[in-house]
Design a protein around this motif. Structure first.
Motif, short mmCIF file in Angstrom:
data_model
loop_
_atom_site.label_atom_id
_atom_site.label_comp_id
_atom_site.label_asym_id
_atom_site.label_seq_id
_atom_site.Cartn_x
_atom_site.Cartn_y
_atom_site.Cartn_z
N LYS A 144 -2.12 -0.24 5.19
CA LYS A 144 -1.56 -0.05 3.85
C LYS A 144 -1.10 1.39 3.66
O LYS A 144 0.00 1.65 3.15
N LEU A 145 -1.94 2.34 4.08
CA LEU A 145 -1.58 3.75 3.99
C LEU A 145 -0.32 4.06 4.79
O LEU A 145 0.60 4.74 4.32
N PHE A 146 -0.27 3.55 6.02
CA PHE A 146 0.89 3.77 6.90
C PHE A 146 2.16 3.21 6.28
O PHE A 146 3.19 3.89 6.22
N ASP A 147 2.10 1.98 5.80
CA ASP A 147 3.30 1.32 5.24
C ASP A 147 3.78 2.00 3.96
O ASP A 147 4.99 2.06 3.70
N GLN A 148 2.85 2.52 3.17
CA GLN A 148 3.24 3.16 1.91
C GLN A 148 3.95 4.49 2.11
O GLN A 148 4.75 4.91 1.26
N HIS A 149 3.69 5.17 3.24
CA HIS A 149 4.20 6.53 3.41
C HIS A 149 5.14 6.72 4.59
O HIS A 149 5.69 7.81 4.75
N LYS A 150 5.33 5.71 5.42
CA LYS A 150 6.09 5.89 6.66
C LYS A 150 7.54 6.32 6.43
O LYS A 150 8.05 7.20 7.14
N GLU A 178 8.83 7.85 3.77
CA GLU A 178 8.85 9.19 3.17
C GLU A 178 8.72 10.28 4.22
O GLU A 178 9.29 11.37 4.07
N TYR A 179 7.99 9.98 5.31
CA TYR A 179 7.74 11.01 6.32
C TYR A 179 8.43 10.73 7.66
O TYR A 179 7.93 11.08 8.71
N GLY A 180 9.59 10.09 7.57
CA GLY A 180 10.51 10.09 8.71
C GLY A 180 10.57 8.86 9.59
O GLY A 180 11.31 8.86 10.58
N LEU A 181 9.81 7.82 9.27
CA LEU A 181 9.85 6.61 10.09
C LEU A 181 10.70 5.55 9.41
O LEU A 181 10.78 5.50 8.18
N PRO A 182 11.33 4.68 10.19
CA PRO A 182 12.15 3.62 9.60
C PRO A 182 11.30 2.56 8.89
O PRO A 182 10.13 2.37 9.21
N GLU A 183 11.90 1.91 7.93
CA GLU A 183 11.22 0.86 7.17
C GLU A 183 10.68 -0.24 8.07
O GLU A 183 9.64 -0.86 7.80
#
Length: 337
Positions: free
Chosen positions: A317-323, A325-330
């Motif tokens: 959940k943490l990873f999906d919420q912020h990925k 914003e911090y440079g990873l693709p959806e």
């Protein structure tokens, strides 16, 4: 012209702040390892070697009982330059109450875990301000604490052994408001790090969950976005002689030293050159919501598995919420093996 000179000076100081790890661990580590046996056997200064070994024996348990942290060392200006080199940032999503103790599990390991070091072993990103009344301890290999001088240096930053006894002491014998930071995947996970990859060694890593249950420490997921981007890792194609040589070397290092050695490179002293400095790419460590854990003296495997699954869900959940914003693709997914 003066503006560009200031920029060059800042960049030079940032580079030197990263390079300082070489003299610290190579020279400070080599001096006692080489000189103590020499003084003991071949020199009139044998008494210095005896005193060093006597102090090490007398002080042996200190690193496993909270160490000797120094606010002065943690606030060195050096760490500000180190932070700005990438830069590194710490992001809080929820408060951590000083009424509890915590295990902050961090992912991914990367090659050298720069995000964990800067955010939790120094005050460069302001952890004391972001999480007031919380005392962080960063877990690392216990072998470092067997080396005189080096052990004093790392203890001053709040670094402790990642052994069960040391972590349990911090979570049960030093009151509340303590947070031990563990890079759960360990050095083995370093072999999985590649730019653009989000692969974690976590499926069978349950010791930290069992420790949380035995101590009642809350589990806190954290993810360092960008940690895998600061080095390129070279893995030669399977079936080639280079790959066979690489695996043989890695297996030998693991048997002798217990370390997982990865073949990596970054930039050189100048941009665009090849070398072993990390690339100047941002690292953002996001600390998630604490997961309350009951204290159970002897948790059974079913209970450990239950809270391990809850932790993985919280981490996803943490990873999906912020990925994004911090440079990873959806479309990027967190892979857990």
């Amino acid at each position: 012209m003066a503006f560009f000179s200031r920029l060059d000076l800042q960049e030079g100081l940032q580079t030197l702040s990263v390079l300082q790890w070489i003299p610290v661990y190579v020279f400070l580590g080599a001096i006692p390892i080489l000189l103590i046996p020499y003084f003991l056997l071949f020199s009139k200064f044998w008494s210095l070697a005896v005193l060093s070994l006597a102090w090490l024996a007398y002080d042996w348990n200190t690193h496993s009982q909270g160490g000797r942290r120094s606010a002065w060392v943690r606030n060195w200006t050096l760490w500000t330059y180190f932070r700005n080199y990438f830069p590194v940032k710490l992001v809080k999503t929820h408060d951590l109450s000083p009424k509890h103790n915590y295990i902050i599990a961090n992912h991914p390991h990367g090659v050298l875990s720069f995000g964990v070091f800067i955010n939790f072993a120094t005050e460069a990103t302001g952890i004391a301000r972001i999480f007031p009344s919380i005392t962080p301890f960063v877990g690392t290999l216990e072998g470092i604490f067997w080396i005189p001088i080096v052990r004093e240096y790392v203890m001053s930053m709040g670094v402790c052994p990642v052994s069960r006894s040391a972590l349990k002491y911090l979570l049960t014998q030093k009151g509340s408001g303590n947070a031990v930071v563990i890079v759960v995947g360990g050095a083995a996970e370093a072999l999985l790090c590649q730019p653009g990859a989000s692969t974690l060694l976590l499926k069978q890593r349950k010791g930290f969950v069992k420790l949380a249950l035995k101590t009642g420490a809350y589990l806190v997921p954290s993810y360092s976005f960008g940690e895998n981007e600061v080095f390129n890792q070279v893995t030669f194609p399977e079936g080639t002689w280079l790959r066979l040589l690489q695996k043989a070397f890695q297996d030998t290092i693991k048997k002798i030293m217990g370390l997982n050695f990865c073949t990596f490179h970054g930039r050189g002293l100048t941009h665009g050159s090849w070398g072993f400095l990390p690339f100047n790419r941002p690292i953002t460590t996001v600390v998630g919501e604490p997961l309350p854990i009951p204290r159970i003296k002897r948790p059974d495997q079913k209970t450990v598995d239950k809270y391990h699954a809850l932790y993985i869900n919280a981490l996803r959940k943490l990873f999906d919420q912020h990925k994004v914003e911090y440079g990873l693709p959806e479309t990027q997914e967190l892979t857990i093996i």
